[in-house]
Design an enzyme around this catalytic site. Structure first.
Site, mmCIF file in Angstrom:
data_model
loop_
_atom_site.group_PDB
_atom_site.id
_atom_site.type_symbol
_atom_site.label_atom_id
_atom_site.label_comp_id
_atom_site.label_asym_id
_atom_site.label_seq_id
_atom_site.Cartn_x
_atom_site.Cartn_y
_atom_site.Cartn_z
ATOM 1 N N SER A 216 37.947 36.002 40.662
ATOM 2 C CA SER A 216 36.558 36.156 41.087
ATOM 3 C C SER A 216 36.397 37.418 41.949
ATOM 4 C CB SER A 216 36.089 34.892 41.808
ATOM 5 O OG SER A 216 34.688 34.871 41.934
ATOM 6 N N ASP B 221 31.838 28.944 32.773
ATOM 7 C CA ASP B 221 31.766 29.447 34.147
ATOM 8 C C ASP B 221 30.302 29.649 34.527
ATOM 9 O OD1 ASP B 221 31.751 31.121 36.417
ATOM 10 O OD2 ASP B 221 33.685 31.974 35.866
ATOM 11 N N HIS C 174 34.790 27.892 36.590
ATOM 12 C CA HIS C 174 35.199 28.950 37.522
ATOM 13 C C HIS C 174 36.289 28.481 38.490
ATOM 14 C CE1 HIS C 174 34.233 32.891 39.302
ATOM 15 N NE2 HIS C 174 34.322 32.349 40.513
#
Lengths: 290, 290
Positions: free
Chosen positions: A155, A232, A265
């Site tokens: 991320s 995600d 995610h």
């Protein structure tokens, strides 16, 4: 190992090696910083052995703890015989007004840039910390093969890994990312951090955006893997991974892009594919040694 | 699957399967309870397939989250093709005065007993919950082979796994424990919980102590593994694992006891050896099916 430079915070047996946390006084960040170090059995059981090192950069809200608790990477680092180092994601406790107010700016959200703004620039220098001070300190204090390093992250830490590799051709032998913030000049998280740390001139943001940097990349192969979950929830409005892939293709930068149905995610996604990444990095790192 | 009995809280892709959390209204505990369910790809990708189920019991302070976040078990459950279920460690939010005051009594510390004391006995019935209500509810709502189940756990959950297996001969096909509270009538955590939930008559504690129960165990093989870190700071004053091992030897109950230098009480220890435990349980469970 110099007692004066680094201090042991914790050490636990893990897959035949040791999962440790250390702290040191950072000159770049002007505060005490924790970082994690996994020592594989290959090093623990053989005094004098040096091995490659793989740096992990974490995402928003993380400390040095999240990755070592949640990912399960130790199994693979143990098997492959590499040291894995994970820094914290921002300076801590530096008493800047509002530093702890937002989950996506300030503490836990250093964004791996060097700030130019008066309020933040004294401490918020995570780019210089990660690419210069940290590797130098690791080289001096842990049994790593100097210059034999790769980088990966998740991320915000995917963004960080990409810009660190793209801005330092050849310094990292390979780079891989999970769910990366790929084009921060167009994403909300990215725009907030870039505005806060770098100011309103969007021209100044371009040196910190992987999609823009890859278009002018000149250097050795990045050995790049991009791992992405199709479910995600941040893919559409924050990550813009397809922009990065398109830029790689346009610039003839090889990328192994893997989009997975059914994954989100979270660390459940990261841990599922992490073993493949560590093997990828270890193969490349060891091939540069022998 | 009955929508009325169980409600999906979260679901994430993990090692080709799904890590889910569900909730239901527990009749034993008279409150809403969360529990985790890992669905392996063998089930997810093949409608109608049923597989064995392995129950995990967590330690003090844990919810249903700790194990699914920290242990990395999903890799092995995916490979072996078993469902893994993890309940919470106590009733939650039942408004008993002082329920949240201590980390080692009340919320997060149900100790897997059925309380007899007025203040606690209405809700604190974790033994009946884990051995009766939970398996029945899992049988009715998830694709498990009925009666094909084993149990394992850590610390307080090691204690729980042992007493559940010892008090229900043959119900669990195998049992394994990490760093178990093995002789609670002599340990501090144990004495505090047993006094609180069962009162001051120590005779009443004996039915809830694995070391005492194993001495009179009559039943099929437990297929018992005890995994213990030699650097566990709780080994001397809380766990009393050697008492359990001595009792097993004295009672001719086979036990595979593994004491490891260099390991502590943490999930770093659990995760290192967890894969072996899951393979052990899966081998035994599948051998009862075919």
């Amino acid at each position: 190992m110099s007692e004066k430079m680094v201090t042991l915070v914790s050490s636990s047996g893990s897959f035949g090696g040791k999962q440790e946390v250390w702290s040191h006084e950072s000159k770049e960040l002007k505060c005490k910083m924790n970082f994690s170090v996994y020592i594989p059995p290959k090093v623990k059981n053989n005094a004098g052995t040096k091995v490659p090192v793989l740096y992990w950069l974490s995402g928003l809200t993380c400390t040095e703890q999240n990755f070592i608790i949640k990912s399960g990477f130790q199994k693979y680092a143990s098997e492959e015989g590499i040291i894995v180092v994970g820094p914290d994601t921002s300076p801590r406790g530096v008493n800047i007004e509002g530093e702890d107010d937002d989950y996506d700016f300030g503490s836990g959200a250093g964004f791996y840039v060097d700030s130019t703004q008066d309020k933040w620039k004294t401490h918020y220098r995570m780019y210089s910390y990660v690419t210069k001070e940290l590797p130098k300190m690791i080289d001096q204090n842990f049994p790593v093969i100097k210059g034999c390093q790769s980088i990966f992250g998740h991320s915000m830490g995917g963004h960080g890994s990409l810009i660190c590799a793209l801005k330092n051709p050849g310094f990292y032998k390979s780079v891989s990312v999970f769910s990366p913030i790929s084009n921060p000049v167009v994403g909300k998280w990215g725009q907030k951090c870039l505005t806060g740390y770098l100011g309103n001139n969007k021209k100044d943001w371009e040196e910190w955006d992987a999609t823009l940097l890859v278009k002018k990349y000149k250097g050795p192969a990045l050995n790049l893997i991009v791992e992405q979950g199709a479910e995600d929830p941040y893919l559409a409005d924050e990550l813009y991974v397809q922009n990065l892939i398109d830029a790689c293709v346009g610039a003839n930068v090889a990328v192994d892009y893997r989009l997975h149905e059914g994954y989100d995610h979270s660390f459940y996604f990261v841990s599922t594919f992490l073993g493949q990444h560590i093997k990828h990095h270890a193969n490349i790192l060891y091939s540069t040694v022998y």
